[in-house]
Design a protein around this motif. Structure first.
Motif, PDB file in Angstrom:
ATOM      1  N   ASP A 169       0.832  -1.192   0.000  1.00  0.00           N
ATOM      2  CA  ASP A 169       0.000   0.000   0.000  1.00  0.00           C
ATOM      3  C   ASP A 169       0.872   1.249   0.000  1.00  0.00           C
ATOM      4  N   ARG A 170       0.239   2.415   0.132  1.00  0.00           N
ATOM      5  CA  ARG A 170       0.999   3.669   0.038  1.00  0.00           C
ATOM      6  C   ARG A 170       1.931   3.868   1.220  1.00  0.00           C
ATOM      7  N   ARG A 214       9.499   3.674  -3.182  1.00  0.00           N
ATOM      8  CA  ARG A 214       9.047   5.064  -3.044  1.00  0.00           C
ATOM      9  C   ARG A 214       9.177   5.813  -4.366  1.00  0.00           C
ATOM     10  N   MET A 215      10.220   5.514  -5.135  1.00  0.00           N
ATOM     11  CA  MET A 215      10.378   6.153  -6.435  1.00  0.00           C
ATOM     12  C   MET A 215       9.208   5.821  -7.351  1.00  0.00           C
ATOM     13  N   VAL A 216       8.806   4.535  -7.362  1.00  0.00           N
ATOM     14  CA  VAL A 216       7.669   4.113  -8.184  1.00  0.00           C
ATOM     15  C   VAL A 216       6.383   4.743  -7.668  1.00  0.00           C
ATOM     16  N   LEU A 217       6.209   4.765  -6.343  1.00  0.00           N
ATOM     17  CA  LEU A 217       4.989   5.304  -5.739  1.00  0.00           C
ATOM     18  C   LEU A 217       4.843   6.794  -6.022  1.00  0.00           C
ATOM     19  N   ILE A 246      -0.225   1.269  -9.439  1.00  0.00           N
ATOM     20  CA  ILE A 246      -1.589   1.191  -9.955  1.00  0.00           C
ATOM     21  C   ILE A 246      -2.527   1.825  -8.932  1.00  0.00           C
ATOM     22  N   GLY A 247      -3.771   2.057  -9.364  1.00  0.00           N
ATOM     23  CA  GLY A 247      -4.761   2.630  -8.465  1.00  0.00           C
ATOM     24  C   GLY A 247      -5.004   4.098  -8.724  1.00  0.00           C
ATOM     25  N   ALA A 248      -6.054   4.625  -8.090  1.00  0.00           N
ATOM     26  CA  ALA A 248      -6.423   6.029  -8.240  1.00  0.00           C
ATOM     27  C   ALA A 248      -5.564   6.896  -7.330  1.00  0.00           C
ATOM     28  N   PRO A 249      -5.433   8.194  -7.651  1.00  0.00           N
ATOM     29  CA  PRO A 249      -4.665   9.101  -6.776  1.00  0.00           C
ATOM     30  C   PRO A 249      -5.178   9.054  -5.347  1.00  0.00           C
ATOM     31  N   GLY A 250      -4.250   8.987  -4.416  1.00  0.00           N
ATOM     32  CA  GLY A 250      -4.614   8.871  -3.014  1.00  0.00           C
ATOM     33  C   GLY A 250      -4.795   7.431  -2.567  1.00  0.00           C
TER      34      GLY A 250
END
Length: 579
Positions: A169-170, A214-217, A246-250
């Motif tokens: 996850d983020r 973190r670079m990818v995120l 992948i996924g929506a912003p946030g």
């Protein structure tokens, strides 16, 4: 007696209608003779009948008949909805429901409309029926079930994918890990999910992996890296690691897929120099995580050697019961037997053992094999209880906290013929040697001892791990069991590097480091001291730095981690001394 309605009756009725509108609920009240007393305006939203049908005094049978004539059919089982329904039979069935003391059901009126019916029969014979439209709620429930089905299908697909796949996850916490990834670490999903890479990898690799995550995120740019990983079973794994966001912003997540190319790399090694290699990787493979645990592997081999080869080959499809009070043995054997296709579980006491066999017999479940630890209290009685079942008795002496001692004893017994464990240095004690204590101020500032690394570690398993790693690197070393002994051995041997566990009995690592630094103030020397911690907490790191330590590493340690620390602090010191 006054039969005239009170002056505020209309006001109360209006308030009741308003409450029904606010609650979006339809309310119908019948008297004990099944005649309509009250029907709110909301009823017409649910049933397209004429408004005159809902006048007080209308019979229940007439209201139901009007509803039937509009084509609405509720209260019919799904398997009978395609059949023709007789008007009188349907009306009679609904009257029967109407006379129940309580009735609560959700009925589907059309493809995308559901009503929640609640009926209550009061002591005076009156019936109160409420209807609430729950269409949106039902749609959400159906969507939720559909999403759960898709998630279950996705997880099933991930589990069967041969390449390791993980999702973070983020916060870079593991939220999904397939079977192939768990196999690398010889771990279960429960041991990985909810944790971070710092819990699974050594500090150096954890920092490298987190940096790319973190670079990818943050950027959304894919990441690709060829890696060489050593699995928990000691085998080589060559992968092309790919990371995507992948996924929506946030709500972004990082998906890592490790394409297994081991077969290509192994095949390339067998190709002649004149032939073409099977796989070309610019720059070669980066050395990744070393997951091999020599102590666990030795424990596993010791346990399996006590079981017959025929038993191990016959495991697929067999039910196996393990009885041991040792959680370490339980973890190893249950995981090993399940990996070999057995249906396995464990008990930890005589009470659990007897209860399990009794319950299995009650349900007709046959136990094919019992593995019984002779360290189990009353193991002989347990052996007799299960005498009708094939039982294997194991003697896992030392597995767990005392395993280091068992390995040393085995090494000593085999020393004449050569021990398969290699040379193990028994942890030193105060009485194993003698030395002449001299004034620390008289020692030469540039004195360098014959011991390259001093390890201060009180746990015997970790002592064994350090010994195996340092022996494999060809680095001479001594081991201290507490901080006080570490200071003594430092004074005696003047090592080039100290690996200091910060949590030890007698004297902890921080106090030991302070004492060494105080002594060095008198000689002008400086020995690199690297803290060894169970977890990288900021407060621990600050305390280590305040005590004069040079660096820190976190457990579990690996050969790559120790070699990197040695090259950084001790190898350079040796070159300067030789020069």
């Amino acid at each position: 007696m006054n039969d005239v309605a009170s002056p505020d009756a209309n006001i109360r009725l209006g308030m009741f209608e308003a409450a029904c509108d606010i609650l979006a609920a339809a309310v119908i009240v019948y008297d004990k003779n099944d005649c309509l007393v009250f029907a709110s305006r909301q009823v017409l939203r649910y049933f397209p009948i004429h408004a005159d049908t809902l006048k007080p005094g209308t019979r229940l049978r007439d209201v139901l008949g009007a509803i039937f004539d509009t084509g609405v059919r509720y209260g019919i089982p799904p398997e009978q909805r395609h059949k023709a329904v007789n008007r009188e039979e349907w009306v009679s069935a609904q009257i029967s429901v109407h006379w129940r003391e309580q009735y609560d059901a959700v009925e589907r009126l059309s493809r995308d409309r559901w009503l929640h019916f609640r009926k209550r029969r009061l002591p005076n014979g009156y019936n109160v029926t409420t209807l609430v439209d729950v269409s949106e709620q039902k749609k959400q429930e159906e969507q939720w079930r559909s999403d759960l089905d898709r998630i279950a299908l996705t997880e099933e697909i991930l589990q069967t994918v041969p390449s390791p796949v993980i999702v973070k996850d983020r916060n870079l916490t593991y939220i999904a890990a397939n079977k192939a990834f768990c196999t690398i670490y010889n771990a279960t999903p429960e041991g990985i999910l909810g944790r971070t890479v710092w819990d699974l990898a050594d500090a150096e690799n954890a920092e490298r992996i987190e940096r790319s995550d973190r670079m990818v995120l943050e950027t959304g740019e894919p990441f690709v890296l060829p890696e060489h990983v050593i699995r928990a079973d000691g085998s080589d794994l060559y992968v092309i690691t790919r990371k995507h966001r992948i996924g929506a912003p946030g709500h972004h997540v990082v998906v890592t897929v490790m394409d297994d190319v081991t077969a290509l790399v192994a095949g390339a090694a067998s190709v002649s120099d004149e032939g073409d290699t099977l796989l070309r990787v610019p720059g070669g493979f980066v050395e990744g995580q070393n997951c091999f645990d020599p102590v666990r592997d030795a424990e596993r081999r010791l346990l399996l050697e006590q079981l017959g080869a025929e038993d191990l080959r016959a495991l697929p499809g067999k039910r196996v019961l393990i009885a041991t009070p040792n959680t370490r043995i339980e973890e190893i054997l249950v995981g090993e037997f399940k990996a070999r296709g057995g249906d396995c579980c464990a008990v930890r006491s005589r009470y659990e053992f007897d209860g399990f066999l009794t319950l299995a017999a009650k349900h007709g479940l046959a136990i094919d094999l019992i593995i019984l630890d002779d360290n189990m209290p009353d193991y002989q009685a347990m052996f007799d209880h299960g005498q009708d079942i094939a039982t294997r008795l194991i003697t896992p002496d030392g597995i767990g906290p005392d395993f280091m001692r068992a390995l040393v004893e085995e090494h000593e017994l085999l020393s004449e013929n050569g021990s398969p464990l290699g040379d193990i240095l028994t942890p030193v004690s105060f009485s194993d040697d003698w030395y002449i204590a001299t004034d620390i101020t008289a020692m030469l500032p540039a004195a360098v001892g014959d011991v390259e690394v001093l390890v201060a570690e009180d746990n015997q398993i970790n002592q064994f791990v350090f010994s195996q790693i340092l022996e494999g690197l060809g680095i001479s070393h001594r081991i201290a069991e507490n901080g006080e002994e570490a200071v003594m051995l430092w004074r005696k041997h003047q090592p080039r590097l100290v690996l200091m566990d910060i949590s030890m009995p007698v004297m902890n690592g921080i106090d030991a480091a302070k004492e060494i630094r105080q002594a060095e103030e008198l000689t002008g020397t400086h020995t690199p001291i690297v803290a060894v911690t169970a977890q990288a907490l900021n407060v621990d790191m600050q305390n280590c730095m305040d005590a004069g330590m040079d660096d820190y590493i976190t457990k579990p340690v690996s050969p790559d981690m120790i070699e990197a620390i040695y090259r950084r602090y001790a190898a350079g010191k040796l070159e300067k001394s030789v020069a």
